[in-house]
Design an enzyme around this catalytic site. Structure first.
Site, PDB file in Angstrom:
ATOM      1  N   PRO A  74      78.113  38.984  60.289  1.00  0.00           N
ATOM      2  CA  PRO A  74      79.389  38.359  59.900  1.00  0.00           C
ATOM      3  C   PRO A  74      80.141  37.855  61.116  1.00  0.00           C
ATOM      4  O   PRO A  74      80.277  38.548  62.124  1.00  0.00           O
ATOM      5  CB  PRO A  74      80.125  39.512  59.202  1.00  0.00           C
ATOM      6  CG  PRO A  74      79.015  40.291  58.568  1.00  0.00           C
ATOM      7  CD  PRO A  74      77.894  40.242  59.584  1.00  0.00           C
ATOM      8  N   CYS A  75      80.633  36.620  60.993  1.00  0.00           N
ATOM      9  CA  CYS A  75      80.977  35.871  62.201  1.00  0.00           C
ATOM     10  C   CYS A  75      82.437  35.493  62.322  1.00  0.00           C
ATOM     11  O   CYS A  75      82.824  34.894  63.309  1.00  0.00           O
ATOM     12  CB  CYS A  75      80.153  34.581  62.221  1.00  0.00           C
ATOM     13  SG  CYS A  75      80.313  33.614  60.706  1.00  0.00           S
ATOM     14  N   GLN A  76      83.291  35.810  61.362  1.00  0.00           N
ATOM     15  CA  GLN A  76      84.645  35.284  61.390  1.00  0.00           C
ATOM     16  C   GLN A  76      85.421  35.582  62.672  1.00  0.00           C
ATOM     17  O   GLN A  76      86.192  34.749  63.135  1.00  0.00           O
ATOM     18  CB  GLN A  76      85.440  35.804  60.178  1.00  0.00           C
ATOM     19  CG  GLN A  76      85.007  35.200  58.869  1.00  0.00           C
ATOM     20  CD  GLN A  76      83.873  35.977  58.216  1.00  0.00           C
ATOM     21  OE1 GLN A  76      83.167  36.723  58.885  1.00  0.00           O
ATOM     22  NE2 GLN A  76      83.713  35.810  56.922  1.00  0.00           N
ATOM     23  N   TRP A  78      84.609  35.364  65.614  1.00  0.00           N
ATOM     24  CA  TRP A  78      84.245  34.492  66.731  1.00  0.00           C
ATOM     25  C   TRP A  78      84.675  33.051  66.506  1.00  0.00           C
ATOM     26  O   TRP A  78      84.418  32.201  67.345  1.00  0.00           O
ATOM     27  CB  TRP A  78      82.734  34.515  66.942  1.00  0.00           C
ATOM     28  CG  TRP A  78      82.171  35.886  66.956  1.00  0.00           C
ATOM     29  CD1 TRP A  78      81.436  36.487  65.976  1.00  0.00           C
ATOM     30  CD2 TRP A  78      82.293  36.861  67.990  1.00  0.00           C
ATOM     31  NE1 TRP A  78      81.099  37.758  66.339  1.00  0.00           N
ATOM     32  CE2 TRP A  78      81.611  38.010  67.574  1.00  0.00           C
ATOM     33  CE3 TRP A  78      82.918  36.854  69.242  1.00  0.00           C
ATOM     34  CZ2 TRP A  78      81.535  39.155  68.349  1.00  0.00           C
ATOM     35  CZ3 TRP A  78      82.834  37.984  70.016  1.00  0.00           C
ATOM     36  CH2 TRP A  78      82.152  39.120  69.576  1.00  0.00           C
TER      37      TRP A  78
END
EC number: 2.1.1.37
Length: 437
Positions: A74-76, A78
């Site tokens: 999960p990337c939010q 960044w």
């Protein structure tokens, strides 16, 4: 082609699985907690045993026997546009769980995916921490920003991929896959689009000595000297393929002049520190001869301008990505890619027909008269979004359409994963006797 066993972390709807199964991979376990994603995953792999889903990775320790671990972490945190909370965000902490699972299980190799914000200079220390942690566990680590478009996907989608291979295996250095340009157009993969008899001239994609695409023009995927194959609906930028509300709504030449003047000057530092700033009546009157304030009020009635409590004026459609009347970009059927699919939804649409023109202005006017005014454009469907992302036409979704768009936007592009799977030195990594399931 040798078979290999892999664990699919943060499995989503199975983008990693589709890509790896196409190159000999056998999924021996997946981890996902989003119930809507799990439902879609099960629809497409109905023969998986119930214990196949390993659940929440924060509670996992020993994984089923495997060779490769993969996942889109999960990337939010960044996001370049976000607050750059990184490791301070609970989602950023999931990297610690990924590193822990690699330490405990010691896979021969791993592939992890993240948004391009991870390699933004503001996140340099976080990226270095992740890479150093994997190296400390005995892995040679490689990372690169890849664009799905370069691997046959009809989408401009940048993602960071981190590859790790156990040092003790002594395998050759990993090389990221070569680019694979596609000649497909949107009319080849979307439904009920007219195939144009004439396609506006395009030049070949330009690359540097390292084979990387050279970014040119207004859009990095549009060759120099060629027309964009999409139009942008907005009131705050100008360009040969920008369409403004005063070109769509009924307006006089005088009103067009007023709007164009505001657009060209609102970024002037004298009016504020932002990229675009509200302007007072006097600010505008200094630029437009004999301007009456009633003229600005008429533009408010036409929903072209708005007025703030302090009396200053701004465009009604003041956000670039918000577009006009909810539509940001309209792609033509001959376009080679569609807009980036996101979990938050999108404001891009597809035109039913293509247009051309001998000049940029003719191209623009043909678009307005033949597509925009008669409303020959529409949103894409869920199945079309899936095909744009590189999923097969046979892939199944459930009835919640907004959830489907979110799940597709969160997924990796299977063709990119397939290319990465092929690039792994599997002759050295995966021994036949270790691949029994």
């Amino acid at each position: 082609m040798k078979q290999f066993r892999f664990i699919d972390l943060f499995a989503g709807i199975g983008g990693f699985r589709l890509g790896l199964e196409a190159v000999g991979g056998i999924c021996v376990g997946s981890a996902e907690i989003d119930q809507q994603a799990i439902k879609v995953y099960r629809q497409n792999w109905p023969t998986d045993r119930s214990e196949h889903n390993l659940g929440d990775i924060t509670t996992l320790q020993q994984l089923p026997a495997h060779d490769l671990v993969v996942g889109g972490v999960p990337c939010q945190p960044w996001s370049i546009a976000g607050k750059n909370q990184a490791f301070d965000d609970p989602r950023g902490q999931l990297w610690a769980d990924v590193i822990r699972l690699v330490r405990i299980n010691q896979p021969k190799a791993f592939i992890f995916e993240n948004v391009k914000g991870l390699i933004d200079p503001r996140n340099r220390l976080c990226l270095e921490s992740i890479l150093d942690s994997f190296k400390a566990e005995g892995y040679n680590v490689y990372y690169k920003l890849l664009n799905s478009f370069d691997y046959g996907v009809a989408q401009n989608r940048d993602r960071v991929f981190i590859i790790g291979i156990q040092q003790k295996l002594g395998v050759p250095d990993f090389s990221f896959p070569e680019y694979s340009e596609s000649e497909q157009r949107l009319y080849d993969i979307l439904d009920n689009l007219q195939t144009p008899s004439i396609i506006p001239e395009s030049l070949p994609i330009q690359r540097n000595l390292f084979g990387e695409r050279i970014e040119v023009g207004f859009n990095k995927l549009t060759p120099r000297g060629a027309f964009n194959d999409f139009f942008i609906l907005n009131d705050i930028r100008n360009g040969p393929t920008s369409i403004h509300s005063w070109e769509i709504y009924a307006t006089t030449e005088r009103e067009k002049q007023i709007c164009t003047t505001i657009m060209r000057n609102r970024g002037n530092p004298r009016y504020g520190d932002c990229d675009g700033n509200p302007m007072s009546y006097q600010d505008i009157a200094d630029l437009v001869v004999d301007l009456a304030e009633s003229e600005l009020q008429v533009l408010i009635q036409k929903r072209i301008l708005r007025q703030y409590e302090d009396g200053k004026y701004e465009f009604f459609n003041r956000r670039l990505s918000g577009g006009i009347d909810g539509t940001y970009r309209i792609f033509l059927p001959h376009a080679r890619f569609f807009g980036r699919l996101t979990a938050r939804g999108m404001h891009d649409e597809i035109a039913e027909i293509s247009v051309s023109g001998a000049t940029a202005e003719a191209y623009k006017q043909n678009f307005i008269q033949q597509i925009l005014i008669p409303k020959r454009h529409r949103p894409i469907t869920v199945n079309e979004a899936a095909r744009i992302q590189g999923f097969p036409a046979t892939f199944k979704f459930h009835s919640n359409q907004s959830a489907n768009f979110r799940l597709i936007g969160n997924s990796v592009a299977p063709p990119v994963i397939m290319a990465l799977g092929k690039a792994l030195p599997n002759d050295h990594l995966f021994e036949p006797e270790l691949c029994e399931v």
